[in-house]
Design an enzyme around this catalytic site. Sequence first.
Site, PDB file in Angstrom:
ATOM      1  N   GLY A   1      -2.444   5.327  -2.508  1.00 36.53           N
ATOM      2  CA  GLY A   1      -3.927   5.685  -2.147  1.00 36.53           C
ATOM      3  C   GLY A   1      -4.348   7.114  -1.832  1.00 36.53           C
ATOM      4  N   GLN A   2      -3.113   7.902  -2.448  1.00 44.10           N
ATOM      5  CA  GLN A   2      -3.405   9.360  -2.460  1.00 44.10           C
ATOM      6  C   GLN A   2      -4.512   9.980  -3.345  1.00 44.10           C
ATOM      7  OE1 GLN A   2      -0.468   7.753  -3.297  1.00 44.10           O
ATOM      8  NE2 GLN A   2       0.977   8.537  -1.701  1.00 44.10           N
ATOM      9  N   LYS A   3      -5.177  10.906  -3.031  1.00 41.95           N
ATOM     10  CA  LYS A   3      -6.356  11.173  -3.953  1.00 41.95           C
ATOM     11  C   LYS A   3      -6.185  11.452  -5.364  1.00 41.95           C
ATOM     12  CE  LYS A   3      -9.330  13.499  -0.522  1.00 41.95           C
ATOM     13  NZ  LYS A   3      -9.877  14.759   0.092  1.00 41.95           N
TER      14      LYS A   3
ATOM     15  N   LEU B   1      -4.167   9.636  -7.299  1.00 44.36           N
ATOM     16  CA  LEU B   1      -3.978   8.449  -7.770  1.00 44.36           C
ATOM     17  C   LEU B   1      -5.264   7.485  -7.876  1.00 44.36           C
ATOM     18  CD1 LEU B   1      -0.712   7.417  -6.067  1.00 44.36           C
ATOM     19  CD2 LEU B   1      -1.085   8.362  -8.517  1.00 44.36           C
TER      20      LEU B   1
END
Length: 204
Positions: free
Chosen positions: A77-79, A81
Site C-alpha cells: 500500500g505504499q504511495k 505502488l
Amino acid sequence: MGFLTIMKKQKIKDKEIKCLLLGLDNSGKSTIVKGLQDITCETTTTTTAKEITPTVGFSIKSVTYSSYLINIWDIGGQKSLRPFWNNYFDKIDCLLWCVDIYDKSRINESMEALKRNLESVEIEGDIVIPVIILLNKVDLIDTMTDGNNNNNNNYGNTDFLSTYSFLEKEMVGNSKNNNYTIIQCSGITHLGLKELLVNIIIGK
C-alpha cells in the site's frame, strides 16, 4: 485433451476464487491474510502485529474454505505502488479493501483511493467488481478506555459508528457499484474473518 479432462479442469476452476487485497500502507492487510491462514488451518497460535512483515511489492497466499480455493493477491500500500494497483484487477472475482479504522486521520484518504481505482477499472472495462470493505483493527477500539486517550488520530465506539455510516454513504454515492459489503474485523483476534470467507464465496 478429452472431454472429461476439460470438464474436470473446469470444475476445479469453478472452485477457485481470485481476490485482490488492497488498502493504504499499515492498514493491516498482511495481518488479515495471516489471520485467514490461521483460522482455515485451525491453528491455536496467536499472532501479534509485530510478527507480521508489511508487504513490499506483492505476495500471493492461498487458503481453503468450504471446498473453495481462495487465492489472495496482497499488494503493498505504499504511495510508490498505488499507481500500479489497477494493473492487478484483471480477472479478479472480488476486491478486498482494507481500512485501518483505528486511524481516523486516513479514512478519507483510503476511501478516495478506493473510489479512484474503482472508477479507473470501470471506465476501462465497464465492469462492476464485488467489493468487501474491511474495517480492520476494531480490537483496538474495543480495548480503549473512554476518556483516557489523548491521541486525536484514534477514537472510541461513538466515532466508530459515525465512521461506519460515512463509509456506507461513500459507497452508495458511487452509483455504478452498489455490490459492496462492509465487515468489521481484526487480523489479530480473527474477529469477522469467517464472515469474510463466507462473503467471498457468496460473491463468487
